[in-house]
Motif scaffolding. Structure first.
Motif, PDB file in Angstrom:
ATOM      1  N   GLY A 353       0.763  -1.245   0.000  1.00 19.92           N
ATOM      2  CA  GLY A 353       0.000   0.000   0.000  1.00 19.92           C
ATOM      3  C   GLY A 353       0.790   1.290   0.000  1.00 19.92           C
ATOM      4  O   GLY A 353       0.216   2.357  -0.221  1.00 19.92           O
ATOM      5  N   LYS A 354       2.106   1.207   0.238  1.00 22.40           N
ATOM      6  CA  LYS A 354       2.873   2.450   0.447  1.00 22.40           C
ATOM      7  C   LYS A 354       2.935   3.322  -0.803  1.00 22.40           C
ATOM      8  O   LYS A 354       3.122   4.536  -0.709  1.00 22.40           O
ATOM      9  N   ASP A 355       2.765   2.732  -1.981  1.00 23.93           N
ATOM     10  CA  ASP A 355       2.832   3.517  -3.215  1.00 23.93           C
ATOM     11  C   ASP A 355       1.456   3.717  -3.865  1.00 23.93           C
ATOM     12  O   ASP A 355       1.363   4.016  -5.051  1.00 23.93           O
ATOM     13  N   THR A 356       0.395   3.535  -3.069  1.00 26.62           N
ATOM     14  CA  THR A 356      -0.955   3.792  -3.584  1.00 26.62           C
ATOM     15  C   THR A 356      -1.021   5.221  -4.125  1.00 26.62           C
ATOM     16  O   THR A 356      -0.603   6.163  -3.454  1.00 26.62           O
ATOM     17  N   SER A 357      -1.551   5.379  -5.324  1.00 26.89           N
ATOM     18  CA  SER A 357      -1.576   6.704  -5.955  1.00 26.89           C
ATOM     19  C   SER A 357      -2.883   7.422  -5.647  1.00 26.89           C
ATOM     20  O   SER A 357      -3.874   6.806  -5.212  1.00 26.89           O
ATOM     21  N   PHE A 358      -2.875   8.723  -5.913  1.00 26.57           N
ATOM     22  CA  PHE A 358      -4.109   9.497  -5.778  1.00 26.57           C
ATOM     23  C   PHE A 358      -5.178   8.932  -6.716  1.00 26.57           C
ATOM     24  O   PHE A 358      -6.360   8.860  -6.354  1.00 26.57           O
ATOM     25  N   ALA A 359      -4.754   8.496  -7.902  1.00 28.68           N
ATOM     26  CA  ALA A 359      -5.712   7.928  -8.865  1.00 28.68           C
ATOM     27  C   ALA A 359      -6.342   6.643  -8.319  1.00 28.68           C
ATOM     28  O   ALA A 359      -7.544   6.406  -8.495  1.00 28.68           O
ATOM     29  N   ASP A 360      -5.546   5.807  -7.634  1.00 26.19           N
ATOM     30  CA  ASP A 360      -6.076   4.587  -7.012  1.00 26.19           C
ATOM     31  C   ASP A 360      -7.148   4.948  -5.974  1.00 26.19           C
ATOM     32  O   ASP A 360      -8.206   4.324  -5.913  1.00 26.19           O
ATOM     33  N   ARG A 361      -6.842   5.948  -5.153  1.00 29.07           N
ATOM     34  CA  ARG A 361      -7.787   6.353  -4.119  1.00 29.07           C
ATOM     35  C   ARG A 361      -9.035   6.983  -4.749  1.00 29.07           C
ATOM     36  O   ARG A 361     -10.153   6.796  -4.255  1.00 29.07           O
ATOM     37  N   ALA A 362      -8.869   7.723  -5.846  1.00 29.48           N
ATOM     38  CA  ALA A 362     -10.020   8.334  -6.513  1.00 29.48           C
ATOM     39  C   ALA A 362     -10.952   7.259  -7.075  1.00 29.48           C
ATOM     40  O   ALA A 362     -12.180   7.372  -6.978  1.00 29.48           O
ATOM     41  N   ARG A 363     -10.371   6.203  -7.649  1.00 31.11           N
ATOM     42  CA  ARG A 363     -11.198   5.092  -8.151  1.00 31.11           C
ATOM     43  C   ARG A 363     -11.923   4.405  -6.993  1.00 31.11           C
ATOM     44  O   ARG A 363     -13.094   4.039  -7.104  1.00 31.11           O
ATOM     45  N   MET A 364     -11.213   4.236  -5.885  1.00 32.50           N
ATOM     46  CA  MET A 364     -11.823   3.661  -4.681  1.00 32.50           C
ATOM     47  C   MET A 364     -13.002   4.523  -4.221  1.00 32.50           C
ATOM     48  O   MET A 364     -14.099   4.019  -3.942  1.00 32.50           O
ATOM     49  N   GLN A 365     -12.791   5.843  -4.185  1.00 32.48           N
ATOM     50  CA  GLN A 365     -13.843   6.753  -3.731  1.00 32.48           C
ATOM     51  C   GLN A 365     -15.050   6.717  -4.657  1.00 32.48           C
ATOM     52  O   GLN A 365     -16.192   6.851  -4.216  1.00 32.48           O
ATOM     53  N   ALA A 366     -14.810   6.521  -5.958  1.00 33.67           N
ATOM     54  CA  ALA A 366     -15.921   6.432  -6.905  1.00 33.67           C
ATOM     55  C   ALA A 366     -16.799   5.230  -6.593  1.00 33.67           C
ATOM     56  O   ALA A 366     -18.034   5.311  -6.662  1.00 33.67           O
ATOM     57  N   VAL A 367     -16.176   4.111  -6.218  1.00 38.33           N
ATOM     58  CA  VAL A 367     -16.959   2.922  -5.831  1.00 38.33           C
ATOM     59  C   VAL A 367     -17.675   3.170  -4.505  1.00 38.33           C
ATOM     60  O   VAL A 367     -18.843   2.785  -4.336  1.00 38.33           O
ATOM     61  N   PHE A 368     -17.000   3.825  -3.557  1.00 43.70           N
ATOM     62  CA  PHE A 368     -17.665   4.189  -2.303  1.00 43.70           C
ATOM     63  C   PHE A 368     -18.934   4.991  -2.617  1.00 43.70           C
ATOM     64  O   PHE A 368     -19.990   4.775  -2.025  1.00 43.70           O
ATOM     65  N   ASN A 369     -18.805   5.922  -3.541  1.00 48.45           N
ATOM     66  CA  ASN A 369     -19.932   6.795  -3.888  1.00 48.45           C
ATOM     67  C   ASN A 369     -21.103   5.996  -4.470  1.00 48.45           C
ATOM     68  O   ASN A 369     -22.235   6.108  -3.989  1.00 48.45           O
TER      69      ASN A 369
END
Length: 491
Positions: A353-369
């Motif tokens: 997880g240490k190199d998780t990108s902002f884009a990875d988190r944005a995709r995650m947030q889209a699924v959360f949404n």
């Protein structure tokens, strides 16, 4: 030392009743603290649920600032060794690397607990950093289930759950990032409420915007204790990113009334994850019981992409924990987690997880949404979703596949294995919606099995109302009135 109460009398009282006796002048906070310390000594040898008791506040309950005129009137309260910090006290998070870690300040919630009149008398066990399903590393401690010590308490609020179930204290602190209040409540026979986002503050270290899935709360044995805890401790700190909502009336008043007729959806399969036939049958039995209370009950399920939701949740946990571990390493000037001090799965989580990108988190947030919106749409037609707390029976102590001491080389496979058992709890965290575990069933081994009620955002009061209606209907006899094998009332 002569105690103020017999063990039967102590176990009969919930926290609300003990506080009332203090206000009536029948008992003192110091007598309660002494009884809780003696109770802990009585059961903890078999359970290993308590890391440390604070002798100074047991002797003098007002010493650390507990408001003895607050609603809980000096009630002894155990803190999970994770999350809110206590100034000057150790917080070691179940980790060898954090041995000797002492907090510089009280967190905001700690001050709320003290104002509520809770006397914070000690620390309870948790898996390393709260990551896994059980407080079970022989190098640190192994916490056992009071109903049968061959089995685990699950986690991550392991020690708090064990101590409440065993009668040491009526209520204790817990946290929930994916089920860590509800799962141990479910397998130890307690009540465990995960509140909505925007109820308990995680200031100053995080906000609900950055913390995202983790929620504070308690383990208890009565609905009114949980209601009183939320009433007394809710609310945002100055400078919160998100608004903190307040209930129209105190939950302690609301639970005196039955809810209106509810539409309750039963569900024992979420995506690829399905409860065992025995657990599914227990859910159906509880559904029929709720029909008998006048509610409409049927099988139904939100139309969400469960596979995508669990994958996003996994990304969230891995990236969150990688940051937590990374911050600890940075504070110590270490380039990577020391293998002798950090458990193997947590090292792999950091690596992954240490190199998780902002884009990875944005995709995650889209699924959360999308997941949250679909749950929201479902709750336009239904009031509550009812599931089992776990899909599988409670694991035995030593079942390493669920533990962070596992030698599984794949973090993703390790999380997938967790979801097979604990599928029904984490999506409430993802969506920020409330859910409660109630001790209404048993699993294949005869151990407690919590039944979970999930509601829409800010419907915490409705869940407590339903829980209180059930509690009245069963005459207060959760777990069919049975007590665990390891209990203060037993020799």
């Amino acid at each position: 030392m002569t105690l103020a109460m017999s063990w039967d009398e102590w176990a009969r009282h919930d926290g609300t009743a003990l506080a009332a006796r203090v206000r009536n002048g029948e008992l003192t906070p110091r007598e309660l603290a002494a009884q809780a310390a003696a109770a802990t000594a009585r059961v903890d040898g078999a359970l290993s649920g308590v890391v440390e008791l604070f002798d100074d506040v047991i002797a003098d309950p007002a010493r650390d600032g507990a408001d003895l005129n607050g609603p809980f009137a000096g009630l002894p309260f155990l803190m999970k060794d994770l999350g809110p910090t206590l100034k000057g006290r150790l917080q070691e998070m179940g980790s060898l690397m954090m041995r000797g870690n002492r907090a510089a300040e009280d967190t905001f919630l700690t001050t709320k607990l003290r104002k509520a009149g809770l006397n914070l008398i000690g620390r309870t066990t948790t898996p390393e950093f709260g990551v896994c399903s059980s407080a079970e590393n022989p190098a640190v401690y192994v916490t056992r289930n009071p109903w049968n010590t061959d089995y685990t308490t699950c986690g991550s609020s392991a020690g708090s759950a064990a101590m409440v179930a065993a009668g040491a204290v009526p209520i204790a602190h817990a946290t929930d990032g994916g089920g860590s209040i509800r799962i141990p409540a479910g397998v130890n026979g307690n009540i465990g409420l995960k509140v909505s986002r925007g109820v308990f503050s995680i200031a100053p270290h995080l906000s609900d915007l950055s913390g995202l899935v983790s929620i504070q709360g308690c383990q208890s044995r009565s609905v009114r204790d949980t209601a009183a805890f939320v009433d007394a401790c809710r609310g945002g700190a100055p400078g919160e990113f998100m608004p903190y909502w307040s209930a129209a009336e105190p939950y302690t008043a609301m639970i005196a009334r039955d809810p209106a007729r509810l539409k309750i959806a039963l569900s024992h399969q979420w995506g690829d994850y399905r409860a065992t036939p025995h657990i599914s049958a227990e859910l159906e039995r509880v559904g029929r019981f709720l029909e008998g209370l006048g509610h409409q009950v049927d099988y139904a399920l939100p139309a969400i992409d469960y596979q995508a939701a669990f994958a996003a949740q996994t990304t969230c946990y891995i990236s969150n924990f990688a940051v937590v571990i990374g911050n600890m390493l940075a504070a110590r000037g270490l380039p990577r987690p020391p293998a002798e001090l950090i458990e193997p799965i947590n090292i792999r989580i950091w690596e992954h997880g240490k190199d998780t990108s902002f884009a990875d988190r944005a995709r995650m947030q889209a699924v959360f949404n999308t997941t949250s919106r679909r749950f929201g749409a479902f709750f336009e037609d239904w009031d509550i979703i009812l599931t089992p707390i776990t899909a599988l029976p409670t694991p035995k102590v030593g079942t390493t596949e669920y533990l962070t001491i596992s030698d599984n080389p794949s973090v993703l496979d390790w999380f997938g294995n967790l979801w097979r058992n604990f599928a029904f709890t984490p999506l409430a965290n993802l969506c920020g919606i409330p859910a409660i575990s109630l001790p209404l069933a048993t699993n294949e081994h005869g151990l407690p099995l919590g039944i979970q009620a999930i509601g829409k955002q800010a419907d915490d009061g409705l869940l407590l109302q339903l829980a209180a209606q059930i509690e009245r209907a069963i005459g207060g006899k959760w777990n069919d009135g049975k007590t665990p094998r390891v209990h203060v009332t037993r020799n």
